[in-house]
Motif scaffolding. Structure first.
Motif, short mmCIF file in Angstrom:
data_model
loop_
_atom_site.label_atom_id
_atom_site.label_comp_id
_atom_site.label_asym_id
_atom_site.label_seq_id
_atom_site.Cartn_x
_atom_site.Cartn_y
_atom_site.Cartn_z
N VAL A 8 0.84 -1.20 0.00
CA VAL A 8 0.00 0.00 0.00
C VAL A 8 0.87 1.26 0.00
O VAL A 8 2.05 1.20 0.35
CB VAL A 8 -0.92 0.03 1.25
N SER A 9 0.26 2.37 -0.38
CA SER A 9 0.99 3.65 -0.32
C SER A 9 0.22 4.75 0.40
O SER A 9 0.80 5.74 0.80
CB SER A 9 1.34 4.13 -1.74
N GLY A 10 -1.09 4.58 0.53
CA GLY A 10 -1.90 5.68 1.06
C GLY A 10 -2.90 5.28 2.11
O GLY A 10 -2.59 4.57 3.07
N GLY A 11 -4.16 5.67 1.87
CA GLY A 11 -5.20 5.51 2.88
C GLY A 11 -5.63 4.08 3.15
O GLY A 11 -6.12 3.76 4.22
N GLY A 12 -5.50 3.23 2.14
CA GLY A 12 -5.81 1.82 2.35
C GLY A 12 -7.28 1.47 2.17
O GLY A 12 -7.77 0.53 2.80
N THR A 13 -7.98 2.18 1.29
CA THR A 13 -9.40 1.85 1.08
C THR A 13 -9.55 0.48 0.42
O THR A 13 -10.47 -0.28 0.74
CB THR A 13 -10.11 2.92 0.23
N ASN A 14 -8.64 0.14 -0.50
CA ASN A 14 -8.69 -1.19 -1.11
C ASN A 14 -8.33 -2.26 -0.09
O ASN A 14 -8.91 -3.35 -0.09
CB ASN A 14 -7.76 -1.27 -2.32
N LEU A 15 -7.38 -1.96 0.79
CA LEU A 15 -7.06 -2.89 1.88
C LEU A 15 -8.29 -3.11 2.75
O LEU A 15 -8.59 -4.25 3.12
CB LEU A 15 -5.91 -2.32 2.73
#
Length: 207
Positions: A8-15
């Motif tokens: 991941v690189s950012g907010g993690g909405t896909n996570l």
């Protein structure tokens, strides 16, 4: 049980979509061994910590060159003994050494219907800006295996999303996430975890 590392690189909405799908039984026979980010400030790391998942930052700034960073990233992933690497909003260019180490075992989500609006320079909002500028009526998202090219690996799943007259890049980005990305990424993971995906001659077959 399929073991995954999620990059991941950012907010993690896909996570978060993956975590929710695991909670809801949409993804079965899989677990996340680690969440790894190139960005120490990525909120996705906090999402992982809250779930008791190893949250690791490997920043390129900590290494003297890109090659050293690539080697450290690969070594960290390999240390978890994972079967699948999931790129969930990861803005790191995946190096050849990693593609070679995990052939057809790295998956990525792209916010367009590949081969449209993909390749070098097409990421984040830029994809949606390009789609609106071109005036296409349908966009969507694609889950694909990662190979040595940019967005050129075998396509696993795609889902279309209608473009509306009053869309802005930001509105379209959100709808593509909600209607496509957060649907097909978990589905693709479940298919792989349950042995239903094979690749032959560069094409994905789902049993």
């Amino acid at each position: 049980m399929l073991k995954m590392a999620v990059l991941v690189s950012g907010g993690g909405t896909n996570l978060q979509a993956i975590l929710d799908a695991m909670d809801n039984g949409i993804i079965t026979n899989a677990e996340i061994s680690a969440v790894i980010s190139n960005n120490p400030g990525a909120y996705a790391l906090k999402r992982a910590e809250a779930r008791g998942i190893d949250a690791v930052c490997i920043s390129p700034k900590s290494f003297e060159n890109r090659e050293a960073f690539n080697e450290a990233l690969l070594a960290k992933i390999q240390s978890y003994g994972v079967d699948l690497v999931v790129l969930a909003g990861c803005l790191v260019v995946i190096p050849k050494i990693m593609v070679d180490a995990y052939p057809n075992r790295i998956i990525n989500i792209h916010p367009a219907l590949i081969p449209a609006f993909c390749g070098t320079g097409y990421y984040g909002l830029k994809v949606h800006e390009a789609a609106l500028e071109r005036g296409v009526k349908i966009t969507g998202a694609t889950v694909h295996f990662v190979d040595a090219g940019t967005d050129t690996g075998p396509i696993i799943l795609q889902k279309a999303v209608e473009i509306r007259e009053d869309d802005t890049p930001e509105i379209l980005q959100r709808r593509v996430m909600e209607e496509a990305e957060w649907v097909i990424m978990p589905k693709a993971i479940d298919l792989i975890a349950n042995g239903r995906v094979t690749v032959k001659d560069g094409r994905v077959h789902i049993s």
